[in-house]
Scaffold this active site. Structure first.
Site, short mmCIF file in Angstrom:
data_model
loop_
_atom_site.label_atom_id
_atom_site.label_comp_id
_atom_site.label_asym_id
_atom_site.label_seq_id
_atom_site.Cartn_x
_atom_site.Cartn_y
_atom_site.Cartn_z
N GLY A 1 -30.20 9.09 -19.77
CA GLY A 1 -28.88 8.68 -20.82
C GLY A 1 -28.18 7.24 -20.44
CG ASP B 1 -26.30 5.17 -29.56
OD1 ASP B 1 -26.00 4.43 -29.17
OD2 ASP B 1 -25.56 5.65 -30.85
CB ALA C 1 -29.76 18.01 -36.53
CE LYS D 1 -22.40 7.66 -30.61
NZ LYS D 1 -24.27 7.32 -30.19
NE ARG E 1 -24.82 25.26 -33.10
CZ ARG E 1 -23.65 24.64 -32.93
NH1 ARG E 1 -23.07 25.32 -32.38
NH2 ARG E 1 -22.77 23.83 -33.33
CB THR E 2 -26.31 23.31 -38.10
OG1 THR E 2 -25.30 23.70 -37.29
CG2 THR E 2 -26.11 23.87 -40.06
#
Ligand code: NAP
Length: 288
Positions: A255, A109, A135, A73, A159-160
């Site tokens: 979802g 989205d 993220a 995306k 995580r990042t």
């Protein structure tokens, strides 16, 4: 499903890395049948090294448009001719429309997430607190949707950490009153923030096949009954994350409603038609 393909059939589809379990082809082809349209929706499994060629191929093959899904995306944006304003702000697209060789990117989205929260979660976003796990491209749209509806506070855990910081930096400039804080995906801060939150959203890919036993939360004791717990994953229908939330008596959403509502907006961009969301959701639940 019987389809009549002929020389005038218009092609739409989805580009992703791992789309064997995508419901989008089934969902869009059912709507196409219902409206007797001369369209066909196809899955395009594309390796990351081929993404640029695949997107250029939309023009070459005169494809009407595609959805862009996990994990492209954000990466797809640089291959487009134009990007609609909100998608540019978000920094991610999930829909491409081909208008006579001009490829324009959109992000449906945002509306998909908002509508599913409102219609299926009966959740009023204004003045609430949310914890967002992840993220990536989907998180950007989720955070943007919440900011548009004047959420009070958003805590992004990833995580990042750098990727969460970039979302905060980009979106804070468009929503100067926003309160966004970012953290690494670790238990200590999660506990404090989830305790105070009304909404907890998993936008990570943890829990998707083949690693369906994965979950982004380090401890199931972090769930509580006053939370609305939302997992953007719809396959499996109930991830480990949602099963644990349900055990803690939290309200849950998977979802699927978001997939349907964002899909309807994409379908509208390609065909000009807008099917009724609740009806399509019922149909999808019946056939899956
Ligand atoms: P993406 O851009 O690739 O982002 C993936 C996210 O998952 C990142 O935050 C990444 O963290 C995190 N992650 C991946 N592996 C991890 C691991 N082992 N440990 C911790 N974190 C990990 O993907 P996306 O497009 O945002 O999609 C994310 C999910 O949302 C997918 O499951 C997708 O199917 C779903 N989705 C559903 C809908 C719907 O309509 N229902 C719409 C959009 C997306 P790092 O930044 O550290 O790599």
């Amino acid at each position: 499903m019987k389809k009549n393909i002929n020389g005038k059939t218009k092609i739409i589809g989805v580009i992703g890395k791992n789309i064997e379990n995508s419901l989008s082809p089934l969902f869009h082809n059912q709507i196409i049948l219902k409206y007797s349209l001369n369209f066909c929706y196809l899955p395009f499994q594309v390796a990351e090294t081929d993404l640029s060629k695949a997107i250029q191929g939309i023009k070459a093959l005169n494809i009407r448009g595609v959805n862009i899904t996990f994990p492209y995306k954000e990466k797809a944006i640089k291959f487009l001719d134009e990007v609609e304003e909100s998608a540019r702000r978000i920094g991610a697209v999930n829909t491409i429309v081909n208008n006579k060789g001009i490829l324009t990117g959109y992000n449906t989205d945002v509306i998909g997430f908002k509508k599913s929260l409102q219609e299926n979660g009966k959740f009023i976003i204004k003045k609430k607190k949310a914890v967002i796990l992840g993220a990536g491209g989907a998180a950007r749209a989720v955070v943007y949707a919440l900011l548009e509806e004047e959420i009070e506070e958003i805590c992004i855990f990833n995580r990042t950490l750098e990727k969460a910081k970039i979302i905060k930096q980009n979106l804070s400039s468009f929503f100067p009153k926003s309160r966004i804080s970012v953290f690494p995906l670790e238990e200590e801060d999660l506990k404090d923030k989830i305790e105070k939150a009304h909404l907890l959203v998993n936008t990570t890919s943890l829990g998707m096949p083949p690693r369906v036993d994965n979950t982004p939360l380090p401890d199931e004791k972090l769930f509580h009954p006053d939370l609305l717990v939302y997992d953007l994953i719809y396959h499996p229908v109930r991830t480990l994350f949602l099963r644990q939330a349900e055990k803690a008596r939290a309200k849950i959403i998977n979802g699927l409603p978001m997939l349907v509502y964002q899909g309807i907006e994409s379908f509208h961009l390609w065909t000009g038609l807008k099917p009724e969301g609740k009806e399509v959701l019922k149909m999808i639940k019946r056939i899956t």
